[in-house]
Design a protein around this motif. Structure first.
Motif, PDB file in Angstrom:
ATOM      1  N   LYS A  39     -10.535  -0.419   8.652  1.00 25.51           N
ATOM      2  CA  LYS A  39      -9.220  -0.099   8.091  1.00 25.51           C
ATOM      3  C   LYS A  39      -9.148  -0.296   6.578  1.00 25.51           C
ATOM      4  CE  LYS A  39      -7.117  -4.624   9.085  1.00 25.51           C
ATOM      5  NZ  LYS A  39      -5.990  -5.314   9.781  1.00 25.51           N
ATOM      6  N   ASP A  40      -9.908  -1.257   6.049  1.00 24.54           N
ATOM      7  CA  ASP A  40      -9.884  -1.468   4.596  1.00 24.54           C
ATOM      8  C   ASP A  40     -10.522  -0.315   3.839  1.00 24.54           C
ATOM      9  OD1 ASP A  40      -8.570  -3.861   4.865  1.00 24.54           O
ATOM     10  OD2 ASP A  40     -10.374  -5.098   4.711  1.00 24.54           O
ATOM     11  N   GLY A  41     -11.379   0.432   4.524  1.00 31.14           N
ATOM     12  CA  GLY A  41     -12.029   1.574   3.885  1.00 31.14           C
ATOM     13  C   GLY A  41     -11.288   2.880   4.070  1.00 31.14           C
ATOM     14  N   LEU A  42     -10.174   2.852   4.805  1.00 30.41           N
ATOM     15  CA  LEU A  42      -9.410   4.070   5.040  1.00 30.41           C
ATOM     16  C   LEU A  42      -8.913   4.655   3.722  1.00 30.41           C
ATOM     17  CD1 LEU A  42      -8.030   5.926   7.225  1.00 30.41           C
ATOM     18  CD2 LEU A  42      -6.016   4.438   6.982  1.00 30.41           C
ATOM     19  N   PHE A  43      -9.195   5.923   3.488  1.00 30.33           N
ATOM     20  CA  PHE A  43      -8.795   6.624   2.256  1.00 30.33           C
ATOM     21  C   PHE A  43      -9.232   5.869   1.010  1.00 30.33           C
ATOM     22  CE2 PHE A  43      -5.417   8.218   5.235  1.00 30.33           C
ATOM     23  CZ  PHE A  43      -5.814   9.540   5.243  1.00 30.33           C
ATOM     24  N   TRP A  46      -9.068   7.437  -2.491  1.00 25.18           N
ATOM     25  CA  TRP A  46      -7.713   7.698  -2.993  1.00 25.18           C
ATOM     26  C   TRP A  46      -6.902   6.419  -3.131  1.00 25.18           C
ATOM     27  CZ3 TRP A  46      -6.113  12.379   0.607  1.00 25.18           C
ATOM     28  CH2 TRP A  46      -6.844  13.512   0.209  1.00 25.18           C
ATOM     29  N   ARG A  47      -7.269   5.432  -2.347  1.00 26.43           N
ATOM     30  CA  ARG A  47      -6.442   4.234  -2.218  1.00 26.43           C
ATOM     31  C   ARG A  47      -6.748   3.176  -3.279  1.00 26.43           C
ATOM     32  NH1 ARG A  47      -7.137   1.226   3.426  1.00 26.43           N
ATOM     33  NH2 ARG A  47      -5.911  -0.657   3.104  1.00 26.43           N
ATOM     34  N   TYR A  48      -7.993   3.160  -3.771  1.00 25.81           N
ATOM     35  CA  TYR A  48      -8.409   2.127  -4.713  1.00 25.81           C
ATOM     36  C   TYR A  48      -8.793   2.729  -6.065  1.00 25.81           C
ATOM     37  CZ  TYR A  48      -8.740  -0.390  -0.279  1.00 25.81           C
ATOM     38  OH  TYR A  48      -8.460  -0.939   0.954  1.00 25.81           O
ATOM     39  N   ILE A  49      -8.691   1.921  -7.091  1.00 25.04           N
ATOM     40  CA  ILE A  49      -8.953   2.384  -8.459  1.00 25.04           C
ATOM     41  C   ILE A  49     -10.429   2.692  -8.676  1.00 25.04           C
ATOM     42  CG2 ILE A  49      -8.909   1.693 -10.883  1.00 25.04           C
ATOM     43  CD1 ILE A  49      -6.363   0.066 -10.230  1.00 25.04           C
ATOM     44  N   ALA A  50     -11.302   1.787  -8.280  1.00 28.58           N
ATOM     45  CA  ALA A  50     -12.735   1.950  -8.528  1.00 28.58           C
ATOM     46  C   ALA A  50     -13.481   2.200  -7.230  1.00 28.58           C
ATOM     47  CB  ALA A  50     -13.290   0.709  -9.220  1.00 28.58           C
ATOM     48  N   VAL A  51     -14.563   2.957  -7.310  1.00 33.92           N
ATOM     49  CA  VAL A  51     -15.410   3.210  -6.148  1.00 33.92           C
ATOM     50  C   VAL A  51     -15.979   1.893  -5.644  1.00 33.92           C
ATOM     51  CG1 VAL A  51     -17.537   4.306  -5.343  1.00 33.92           C
ATOM     52  CG2 VAL A  51     -16.015   5.528  -6.907  1.00 33.92           C
ATOM     53  N   ASP A  55      -8.996  -2.807  -5.668  1.00 26.99           N
ATOM     54  CA  ASP A  55      -7.778  -2.847  -6.472  1.00 26.99           C
ATOM     55  C   ASP A  55      -6.976  -1.582  -6.192  1.00 26.99           C
ATOM     56  OD1 ASP A  55      -8.418  -5.260  -7.732  1.00 26.99           O
ATOM     57  OD2 ASP A  55      -9.693  -4.217  -9.188  1.00 26.99           O
ATOM     58  N   PRO A  56      -5.773  -1.720  -5.645  1.00 32.72           N
ATOM     59  CA  PRO A  56      -5.023  -0.549  -5.186  1.00 32.72           C
ATOM     60  C   PRO A  56      -4.472   0.326  -6.309  1.00 32.72           C
ATOM     61  CG  PRO A  56      -3.701  -2.530  -4.956  1.00 32.72           C
ATOM     62  CD  PRO A  56      -5.060  -2.979  -5.368  1.00 32.72           C
TER      63      PRO A  56
END
Length: 207
Positions: A39-43, A46-51, A55-56
């Motif tokens: 679930k933490d890797g979902l989207f 798009w969901r996090y600033i850096a690959v 950081d959302p």
């Protein structure tokens, strides 16, 4: 498998076409072969600033507090295209999604939804857009209802939209939480009758 009958919940408007499975769960986030821990890797892209970071991005829908209890995804055409990875559905389900509403689905993704207790709802594009506009106007209170028994979606303003799954077997599976084995066992009497008759005609097969 968890059954799906009816739910009223917050819906996340992510009405973009061709949301592929690598967007839903990037390959770098698939660190397990189980249905959990995704679930933490979902989207993630798009969901996090850096690959690879956590950081959302404040402007991404799932990072906004109004969508904290989201359980329905509003998507665009051809959702779930790309690879056949079942992890995409596992990640959505683990995050808390129980239904996806879209104008069309990739067939493999659609089947993976049904086999994992996620209800795939096909509605016309204008209906999805109308529901998304209502949700965006008041995301904290504009909830959506998906009723698989009556096969209707109720928008926040009370408008109703009918839908149908690809076949009745899919509907039975979701309503009862049946997996492929459970569906097969619904025909147990016919299977037993066939075996009994076949034993009479080909006894050597059963030695």
């Amino acid at each position: 498998m968890e059954a799906f009958v009816r739910m009223t919940a917050v819906a996340a408007p992510l009405v973009r076409a061709n949301i592929d499975t690598d967007i839903i769960i990037p390959s770098r986030e698939m660190k397990s072969v189980s249905k959990t821990g995704l679930k933490d890797g979902l989207f993630a892209g798009w969901r996090y600033i850096a690959v690879g970071g956590r950081d959302p991005k404040p402007d991404f829908v799932l990072n906004q507090p109004e969508y904290a209890d989201v359980a329905i995804l509003l998507a665009g055409e051809n959702v779930g295209c790309g690879s056949s990875r079942e992890h995409a559905v596992w990640a959505l389900h683990e995050y808390g999604f129980r239904a996806v509403i879209a104008p069309s689905f990739n067939p493999i993704f659609y089947n993976n939804c049904v086999r994992n207790g996620l209800c795939p709802v096909i509605l016309p594009a204008d209906a999805v857009s109308a529901i998304a506009a209502q949700v965006e106007a008041d995301p904290a209170h504009a909830q959506v209802t998906v009723d698989l028994e009556t096969q209707k979606v109720t928008a926040p303003d009370g408008s109703e939209y009918g839908f149908a799954l690809n076949n009745e077997e899919d509907r039975i599976a979701l309503l009862n939480g049946y997996d492929a084995v459970d569906l097969t066992l619904l025909h147990k009497e016919a299977i037993d009758a066939f075996i009994a008759a076949d034993k009479g005609q080909r006894p050597w097969v059963y030695l």
